[in-house]
Design an enzyme around this catalytic site. Structure first.
Site, mmCIF file in Angstrom:
data_model
loop_
_atom_site.group_PDB
_atom_site.id
_atom_site.type_symbol
_atom_site.label_atom_id
_atom_site.label_comp_id
_atom_site.label_asym_id
_atom_site.label_seq_id
_atom_site.Cartn_x
_atom_site.Cartn_y
_atom_site.Cartn_z
ATOM 1 C CB CYS A 177 -0.873 -0.158 1.180
ATOM 2 S SG CYS A 177 -0.185 0.048 2.837
ATOM 3 C CG ASN A 185 4.260 -1.710 5.251
ATOM 4 O OD1 ASN A 185 5.306 -2.026 5.564
ATOM 5 N ND2 ASN A 185 3.361 -2.429 5.284
ATOM 6 C CB CYS A 241 -3.615 1.789 6.903
ATOM 7 S SG CYS A 241 -3.304 3.116 8.049
ATOM 8 C CB SER A 263 0.288 -3.606 2.822
ATOM 9 O OG SER A 263 1.224 -2.709 3.389
ATOM 10 C CG ASP A 310 -5.236 5.885 2.396
ATOM 11 O OD1 ASP A 310 -5.268 5.538 3.498
ATOM 12 O OD2 ASP A 310 -4.319 6.623 1.765
#
Ligand code: 4NP
Length: 157
Positions: free
Chosen positions: A9, A12, A14, A16, A126
């Protein structure tokens, strides 16, 4: 035979790491931890060395997933030599990965949600600047896609 999977993501902290924890739990549940390697990374260097966002840790814990031992890192060109699957959370992550991918990468570079044939979503949105609902949605989307991903990987083991 072993298969290595990298979830990617932006930060790294939240999405992934959530995917790493959720997919790891599923792999362990199916007794496949000995033959599937799992990691996660961010396209940015903003959070290198940081623990996952406390909001991701809390929602994951409430759903039975442990993210507490993870630390953020940044994806690099060498990852394309190590990983058979490099799975992006959103279209921007995928575009950024394509910029550093070697032309002859022989693995699978895809959106994670491409493995969820039932989902209306193409991307894991996101959650960083939003509320708790975005973190819960991320776990839901990741959990569902992880099943499809592992089904496919199991076929080639
Ligand atoms: P992630 O979320 O890509 O799912 O880890 C984000 C984390 C941090 C930021 C943006 C997104 N940030 O702007 O610092």
């Amino acid at each position: 035979m072993s298969v290595k999977v990298l979830f990617v993501c932006l930060g790294n902290i939240c999405r992934s790491p959530t995917a790493q924890g959720v997919f790891g739990a599923l792999v362990s549940e199916r007794g496949l931890s000995h033959c599937i390697g799992i990691d996660s990374a961010g396209t940015s260097d903003w959070h290198i060395g940081h623990e996952p966002d406390p909001r991701s840790v809390a929602i994951a814990r409430a759903r039975g997933f442990d993210l507490s031992s993870l630390k953020a890192s940044q994806v690099c060109a060498a990852d394309f030599e190590r990983f058979d699957y490099i799975l992006a959370m959103d279209e921007q992550n995928l575009e950024d990965l394509k910029l550093i991918a070697p032309a002859d990468y022989g693995g699978t570079l895809e959106l994670l949600l491409a493995f969820d044939h039932k989902s209306d979503y193409r991307e894991v949105p996101d959650p960083y600047y939003g509320g708790e609902a975005g973190f819960a949605l991320a776990v839901d989307l990741i959990e569902s896609a992880s099943e499809g991903l592992l089904d496919q990987i199991q076929e080639r083991l």
